[in-house]
Design a protein around this motif. Sequence first.
Motif, short mmCIF file in Angstrom:
data_model
loop_
_atom_site.label_atom_id
_atom_site.label_comp_id
_atom_site.label_asym_id
_atom_site.label_seq_id
_atom_site.Cartn_x
_atom_site.Cartn_y
_atom_site.Cartn_z
N HIS A 96 0.83 -1.21 0.00
CA HIS A 96 0.00 0.00 0.00
C HIS A 96 0.86 1.26 0.00
O HIS A 96 0.55 2.24 -0.69
CB HIS A 96 -0.95 0.00 1.21
CG HIS A 96 -2.26 -0.63 0.93
ND1 HIS A 96 -3.30 0.04 0.32
CD2 HIS A 96 -2.70 -1.89 1.14
CE1 HIS A 96 -4.34 -0.77 0.19
NE2 HIS A 96 -4.00 -1.95 0.68
N THR A 97 1.95 1.23 0.75
CA THR A 97 2.86 2.39 0.77
C THR A 97 3.48 2.61 -0.60
O THR A 97 3.55 3.76 -1.09
CB THR A 97 3.96 2.17 1.82
OG1 THR A 97 3.36 1.96 3.10
CG2 THR A 97 4.87 3.39 1.90
N PHE A 135 -5.25 13.96 -2.96
CA PHE A 135 -5.53 13.13 -4.13
C PHE A 135 -5.17 11.67 -3.87
O PHE A 135 -5.92 10.76 -4.22
CB PHE A 135 -4.73 13.66 -5.34
CG PHE A 135 -4.98 12.88 -6.60
CD1 PHE A 135 -6.08 13.13 -7.40
CD2 PHE A 135 -4.08 11.88 -7.00
CE1 PHE A 135 -6.30 12.41 -8.56
CE2 PHE A 135 -4.30 11.15 -8.15
CZ PHE A 135 -5.42 11.43 -8.94
N THR A 136 -4.03 11.46 -3.24
CA THR A 136 -3.60 10.09 -2.93
C THR A 136 -4.58 9.41 -1.99
O THR A 136 -4.93 8.24 -2.18
CB THR A 136 -2.19 10.09 -2.32
OG1 THR A 136 -1.28 10.77 -3.20
CG2 THR A 136 -1.70 8.67 -2.09
N GLY A 140 -7.00 6.21 -2.63
CA GLY A 140 -7.01 5.09 -1.71
C GLY A 140 -8.42 4.71 -1.31
O GLY A 140 -8.77 3.52 -1.26
N VAL A 141 -9.24 5.71 -1.03
CA VAL A 141 -10.64 5.44 -0.69
C VAL A 141 -11.36 4.81 -1.87
O VAL A 141 -12.14 3.86 -1.72
CB VAL A 141 -11.34 6.76 -0.27
CG1 VAL A 141 -12.85 6.53 -0.11
CG2 VAL A 141 -10.75 7.28 1.04
N PHE A 142 -11.11 5.35 -3.07
CA PHE A 142 -11.73 4.79 -4.27
C PHE A 142 -11.36 3.31 -4.45
O PHE A 142 -12.22 2.48 -4.80
CB PHE A 142 -11.30 5.60 -5.49
CG PHE A 142 -11.79 5.03 -6.80
CD1 PHE A 142 -13.10 5.18 -7.18
CD2 PHE A 142 -10.92 4.34 -7.64
CE1 PHE A 142 -13.56 4.65 -8.39
CE2 PHE A 142 -11.37 3.80 -8.83
CZ PHE A 142 -12.70 3.96 -9.21
N LEU A 175 -5.33 3.09 4.58
CA LEU A 175 -5.34 4.52 4.25
C LEU A 175 -4.21 5.26 4.97
O LEU A 175 -3.63 6.20 4.42
CB LEU A 175 -6.69 5.13 4.62
CG LEU A 175 -7.90 4.62 3.82
CD1 LEU A 175 -9.18 5.28 4.30
CD2 LEU A 175 -7.70 4.89 2.32
N VAL A 176 -3.88 4.80 6.17
CA VAL A 176 -2.75 5.41 6.90
C VAL A 176 -1.45 5.19 6.13
O VAL A 176 -0.64 6.12 5.98
CB VAL A 176 -2.65 4.82 8.32
CG1 VAL A 176 -1.34 5.26 8.99
CG2 VAL A 176 -3.83 5.26 9.17
#
Length: 211
Positions: A96-97, A135-136, A140-142, A175-176
């Motif tokens: 994810h990072t 935006f990032t 991520g939510v999307f 998300l973090v």
Amino acid sequence: MRGHGVWMRNATLFTRTTQACLVGVFVLGMTLRNVSVVLNALFALGVTFLPAVLERDFRIELDPRFTVYLGVAVLLHAVGMFRFYDQVWWWDHLTHTLSASIVAVVAYATVWAIDAHSDRLYFPETFVTVFVLAFTLAMGVFWEVLEFAAREAALALNLDPVLILYGLDDTMLDLVFNLAGALVVTLFGTGAVREQGEELAAWLERRRGTS
């Protein structure tokens, strides 16, 4: 220039190696009849061809370091489908990072290109940083919503889900780490990303000249 040429050769070699590994992941996934592995390997393999397509069709040359970074991210994601996401606690955080930092690079380079290309627009550094972070996170939510929708659709069709969900707590933690990836780019990678933005700005200038 000599160093750049070495990076280009190494990046090309690395990309070919990554593609060979992804083909191996695909074949193994077919052997195991694991749909998640097969589809994720195909997606990752397609992503590795993007830099060559951009350079060939649009004459946009990506920084070879970014090409290598992109290859590492998609390879780790594809390999992770072999239960690494389940058995290695930090694997999901790492991917994810990396993925979020790629999104941040694209966002930062695009904004910088528009700023450099247009005489009517000026984006202060603070605005660019906040925009890239927002935006990032939005992407991520999307992605999390897309994962949920894909899983529900698969279950409704009595199919094995391609993407794996681990609950709300895991989603928030994802998300973090997305935010962490974006912060790394905005704090330490702006110099290299601006160079890529200048390449995009030159492409915009060429398009304006041919229109």
